[in-house]
Write a protein that holds these residues in place. Structure first.
Motif, PDB file in Angstrom:
ATOM      1  N   UNK A  25     -19.718 -39.030  18.956  1.00 19.51           N
ATOM      2  CA  UNK A  25     -18.395 -39.647  18.886  1.00 19.51           C
ATOM      3  C   UNK A  25     -18.554 -41.129  18.599  1.00 19.51           C
ATOM      4  N   UNK A  26     -18.561 -41.476  17.329  1.00 28.50           N
ATOM      5  CA  UNK A  26     -18.736 -42.873  16.944  1.00 28.50           C
ATOM      6  C   UNK A  26     -18.099 -43.100  15.579  1.00 28.50           C
ATOM      7  N   UNK A  27     -17.769 -44.350  15.253  1.00 25.98           N
ATOM      8  CA  UNK A  27     -17.190 -44.656  13.940  1.00 25.98           C
ATOM      9  C   UNK A  27     -18.269 -44.715  12.866  1.00 25.98           C
ATOM     10  N   UNK A  28     -17.844 -44.753  11.620  1.00 27.82           N
ATOM     11  CA  UNK A  28     -18.803 -44.846  10.515  1.00 27.82           C
ATOM     12  C   UNK A  28     -19.493 -46.207  10.505  1.00 27.82           C
ATOM     13  N   UNK A  29     -18.766 -47.250  10.933  1.00 25.77           N
ATOM     14  CA  UNK A  29     -19.358 -48.578  11.027  1.00 25.77           C
ATOM     15  C   UNK A  29     -18.798 -49.297  12.244  1.00 25.77           C
ATOM     16  N   UNK A  30     -19.516 -50.311  12.692  1.00 22.99           N
ATOM     17  CA  UNK A  30     -19.104 -51.066  13.871  1.00 22.99           C
ATOM     18  C   UNK A  30     -19.144 -52.558  13.555  1.00 22.99           C
ATOM     19  N   UNK A  31     -18.296 -53.310  14.259  1.00 24.68           N
ATOM     20  CA  UNK A  31     -18.389 -54.765  14.236  1.00 24.68           C
ATOM     21  C   UNK A  31     -19.076 -55.165  15.529  1.00 24.68           C
ATOM     22  N   UNK A  32     -20.334 -55.531  15.389  1.00 22.11           N
ATOM     23  CA  UNK A  32     -21.235 -55.664  16.533  1.00 22.11           C
ATOM     24  C   UNK A  32     -21.218 -57.068  17.121  1.00 22.11           C
ATOM     25  N   UNK A  33     -21.055 -57.131  18.427  1.00 22.77           N
ATOM     26  CA  UNK A  33     -21.110 -58.378  19.180  1.00 22.77           C
ATOM     27  C   UNK A  33     -22.393 -58.385  19.989  1.00 22.77           C
ATOM     28  N   UNK A  34     -23.259 -59.346  19.707  1.00 27.71           N
ATOM     29  CA  UNK A  34     -24.558 -59.428  20.380  1.00 27.71           C
ATOM     30  C   UNK A  34     -24.578 -60.595  21.361  1.00 27.71           C
ATOM     31  N   UNK A  35     -25.522 -60.545  22.290  1.00 25.63           N
ATOM     32  CA  UNK A  35     -25.668 -61.604  23.280  1.00 25.63           C
ATOM     33  C   UNK A  35     -25.936 -62.958  22.633  1.00 25.63           C
ATOM     34  N   UNK A  36     -26.789 -62.965  21.633  1.00 23.84           N
ATOM     35  CA  UNK A  36     -27.215 -64.238  21.047  1.00 23.84           C
ATOM     36  C   UNK A  36     -26.095 -64.958  20.311  1.00 23.84           C
ATOM     37  N   UNK A  37     -25.060 -64.228  19.887  1.00 20.77           N
ATOM     38  CA  UNK A  37     -23.958 -64.839  19.141  1.00 20.77           C
ATOM     39  C   UNK A  37     -22.703 -65.035  19.987  1.00 20.77           C
ATOM     40  N   UNK A  38     -22.844 -64.871  21.299  1.00 20.08           N
ATOM     41  CA  UNK A  38     -21.721 -65.047  22.215  1.00 20.08           C
ATOM     42  C   UNK A  38     -22.116 -66.101  23.245  1.00 20.08           C
ATOM     43  N   UNK A  39     -21.443 -67.251  23.207  1.00 23.55           N
ATOM     44  CA  UNK A  39     -21.846 -68.354  24.067  1.00 23.55           C
ATOM     45  C   UNK A  39     -20.646 -69.053  24.693  1.00 23.55           C
ATOM     46  N   UNK A  40     -20.670 -69.150  26.009  1.00 20.52           N
ATOM     47  CA  UNK A  40     -19.731 -69.968  26.772  1.00 20.52           C
ATOM     48  C   UNK A  40     -18.278 -69.752  26.349  1.00 20.52           C
ATOM     49  N   UNK A  41     -17.888 -68.498  26.250  1.00 22.95           N
ATOM     50  CA  UNK A  41     -16.495 -68.151  26.003  1.00 22.95           C
ATOM     51  C   UNK A  41     -16.122 -67.898  24.562  1.00 22.95           C
TER      52      UNK A  41
END
Length: 201
Positions: A25-41
């Motif tokens: 059960x998954x989509x054909x593609x995802x918009x991925x949010x990674x730890x390294x690109x998420x900083x301080x809000x």
């Protein structure tokens, strides 16, 4: 504590990791949010990936109103509010989903408070290893008093418009950055020229 309040934890107000993509059960593609690109809000960047090419950690479904908090090296400040649907977050995040809309802002503020990030970082460091981490349940166990819902609703009334302005500002910043990145190389190469200023009169 004020009269009528008592000690509690954030899991009274939010679910932790309520949804994940599965092999069947998954989509054909995802918009991925990674730890390294998420900083301080702020989610600084995402990657659009076909499912087959996405990392195995691309599993957590994040929806509008959720708060994501990094559980791997939490002291790095990998947390953010989710302002729209469509993101798939790394399993390195704890996804907190408010049980009611009026809990949205208080969940974000409590989970990402500086003293709580320090608490998570200290707990992670205590585990040692190459990648100090905490269990998502530790994020859900953030200390937060049991207070009347009408007080939380009043806080939401004040905080929600401010959060909306912050999210709108993020969209504007991202749009301006994309425009800059598009135009600057063309201006420098001469592919695009700025018309000379015409003097009035």
């Amino acid at each position: 504590m004020p009269v009528g309040w008592k000690a509690g934890t954030l899991d009274r107000l939010a679910l932790v990791n309520p949804e994940s993509w599965k092999t069947k059960n998954h989509p054909a593609q995802v918009e991925y949010v990674d730890l390294s690109n998420t900083k301080w809000g702020t989610i600084e960047a995402t990657a659009i990936l076909m499912w087959e090419a996405a990392p195995s950690r691309a599993r957590r479904i994040a929806r509008t109103g959720d708060t994501i908090v990094g559980t791997v090296r939490p002291g790095n400040g990998s947390y953010a509010y989710i302002g729209r649907d469509g993101y798939t977050a790394s399993t390195g995040f704890a996804v907190l989903r408010p049980k009611q809309a009026i809990f949205t802002d208080v969940v974000y503020v409590a989970a990402t408070a500086a003293d709580n990030i320090t608490r998570l970082a200290n707990l992670a460091d205590g585990h040692g290893g190459a990648y100090p981490a905490v269990n998502p349940d530790v994020v859900a166990a953030t200390s937060f008093p049991v207070v009347p819902d009408d007080l939380l609703a009043a806080f939401s009334t004040l905080a929600s418009p401010l959060r909306a302005k912050v999210e709108q500002a993020k969209i504007e910043i991202r749009t301006l950055a994309e425009t800059r990145d598009y135009l600057l190389p063309r201006l420098m190469s001469g592919a695009v020229r700025v018309a000379p200023k015409v003097e009035a009169g």
